[in-house]
Motif scaffolding. Structure first.
Motif, PDB file in Angstrom:
ATOM      1  N   GLU A  62      34.578  38.498  41.827  1.00 21.35           N
ATOM      2  CA  GLU A  62      35.363  39.288  40.885  1.00 21.35           C
ATOM      3  C   GLU A  62      34.444  40.222  40.094  1.00 21.35           C
ATOM      4  O   GLU A  62      33.409  39.796  39.585  1.00 21.35           O
ATOM      5  CB  GLU A  62      36.131  38.372  39.919  1.00 21.35           C
ATOM      6  N   PRO A 171      44.657  38.036  44.210  1.00 23.62           N
ATOM      7  CA  PRO A 171      43.663  39.071  43.884  1.00 23.62           C
ATOM      8  C   PRO A 171      43.897  39.786  42.562  1.00 23.62           C
ATOM      9  O   PRO A 171      42.949  40.351  41.996  1.00 23.62           O
ATOM     10  CB  PRO A 171      43.795  40.050  45.063  1.00 23.62           C
ATOM     11  N   ALA A 241      45.898  44.164  47.929  1.00 21.97           N
ATOM     12  CA  ALA A 241      46.394  43.077  47.082  1.00 21.97           C
ATOM     13  C   ALA A 241      47.902  43.059  47.024  1.00 21.97           C
ATOM     14  O   ALA A 241      48.527  41.997  46.898  1.00 21.97           O
ATOM     15  CB  ALA A 241      45.813  43.216  45.677  1.00 21.97           C
TER      16      ALA A 241
END
Length: 458
Positions: A62, A171, A241
């Motif tokens: 991330e 995500p 995503a």
């Protein structure tokens, strides 16, 4: 003709809004270009939108998309980060980068006479960044320092924790900056690979807006970007995503991040609700304005004006290509924490049918969305960002001209319908960042289930 000055004049109809023509082009390398003539001020804005925002971060990495975006202006070719900054200053250019849920956007604005040089500099930054190890380590350390600062800011702690509660491992379930652990694990090689996979012409849209004809804007774009031949490797590109279905929230409906002795509680209340491409977009905007999207909204009048629990509260949709959340955001004094949550859920429930929108509420909500609408398109930056939104959500070029009529056509029945369809108090998650000892007993009495205590880092 006599004028009655004893009362204000009645407002006339909204003037028809005309958005300038959008011309669409595609360069030989596959880069999509949209140009808009915006006369008046001699400036040009170039906005490059790349698929792959924070939602493209791999699990455990991330912050990768955001780190990559930050490395873009740290040098290109023989130019150092300071050299790039000097080059922007010599052009009088304004440069900005934004990492969203689905895309990353780079924007550069400069005077018309420097538009070619500005676009060329932006092209060099995006396509051949230096990616030096020293710059990578410096940027990473700045981000780690910023994360430590954010831990002391209740709104930032609440945002991070709330996303995780809503999305779990999806995500979308993290901030663009990432986490301390993921940033420490990142390597420069991963940033270089991510750049190679995502910074390619066929994943990008360039919007050029300024005081030049369409042909000149297109020529500037072509001169700057037509030689860009990034490798379009679909195998290396991260999945979208928006195509990943969110898993069910597993943290219960009531959570708390402890802040011992806090005088206020930071609140987030909501659940996953709608995608931006919903046909109910206009009714949802009106519904939100009535509920909590403006100062005279129901929740703000309840919590601020009637009960003096807060300085202000707002509600809204976080629009994304995939399923996005509806949320209530506010900070209340600690003793009012549980009652504020209960009142908020009651107001949401009431708008779903028990107390539908009134004609006055409808009129004020629609006016708040339409009367100042043209102000959103005054500058080249505003126009460029707006046209980029069309590309982001695959909206028609006629969208802006149709917005005001669609909002004004929303009825009370539609507001009630979308409130019932997209809002559900029984699914809402309530998050508190505040004093556990002072609030735990009253929170337990809300009937929202077990109180889940989260780590202080959110």
């Amino acid at each position: 003709m006599a004028v009655d000055r004893s009362r204000p004049p009645s407002p006339g109809p909204d003037p028809q809004f005309h958005f300038p023509q959008i011309a669409r082009h595609t360069l030989r390398n596959g880069l999509k270009v949209r140009t808009v003539e915006h006369p008046g001020v001699p400036v040009v804005t170039a906005a490059m939108q790349l698929d792959g925002g924070l939602g493209a971060d791999p699990p455990g990495r991330e912050g990768l998309a955001s780190m990559t975006a930050d490395m873009v202006d740290e040098g290109t070719g023989s130019l150092s980060a300071i050299d790039v900054s000097d080059a922007l200053a010599r052009l009088g250019a304004e440069y900005d980068v934004e990492v969203g849920a689905d895309i990353t956007m780079f924007t550069l604005t400069t005077l018309t006479r420097f538009a070619g040089r500005g676009a060329a500099l932006l092209s060099d930054m995006l396509t051949v960044p230096s990616m030096r190890a020293s710059d990578f380590e410096r940027i990473r350390q700045l981000r780690l320092d910023r994360l430590r600062q954010l831990k002391d800011l209740p709104p930032a702690v609440a945002e991070r924790a709330f996303l995780r509660l809503l999305y779990a491992s999806h995500p979308y379930g993290h901030l663009a900056i990432g986490s301390d652990a993921s940033l420490r694990e990142l390597t420069l090689d991963e940033v270089v690979r991510f750049h190679k996979a995502t910074f390619v012409p066929r994943r990008a849209t360039l919007v050029m807006v300024g005081a030049l004809p369409h042909a000149d804007l297109l020529a500037i774009a072509g001169d700057a970007f037509e030689r860009w031949n990034g490798e379009d490797s679909t195998s290396d590109a991260p999945p979208a995503a928006a195509d990943v279905a969110p898993s069910a929230a597993s943290g219960g409906r009531l959570a708390l991040v402890p802040r011992e002795g806090a005088a206020q509680s930071e609140l987030r209340i909501g659940h996953l609700s709608a995608r931006r491409d919903t046909p109910d977009y206009a009714p949802l905007l009106v519904m939100n304005a009535i509920l909590g999207g403006q100062f005279i909204s129901r929740i703000n009048l309840k919590l601020r004006e009637e009960k003096a629990f807060t300085y202000g509260v707002r509600t809204g949709f976080d629009w994304r290509r995939g399923l996005g959340p509806f949320s209530v955001q506010t900070s209340v004094h600690t003793a009012a924490t549980a009652e504020s949550i209960a009142d908020t859920l009651q107001e949401i429930s009431a708008l779903r049918g028990d107390r539908p929108a009134t004609p006055q509420e409808m009129s004020l909500a629609q006016a708040s969305l339409t009367r100042g609408y043209p102000r959103n398109f005054e500058t080249t930056q505003q126009v460029a960002r707006s046209v980029s939104q069309l590309a982001l959500f695959d909206l028609p070029d006629s969208y802006f001209a149709e917005f005001v009529p669609k909002v004004n056509a929303v009825t009370v029945g539609e507001v009630t319908r979308v409130a019932r369809t997209y809002l559900d108090p029984s699914r809402a998650i309530a998050l508190v960042v505040g004093d556990r000892k002072a609030t735990e007993e009253s929170l337990d009495a809300l009937g929202l289930g077990e109180l889940h205590v989260l780590p202080p880092t959110g």
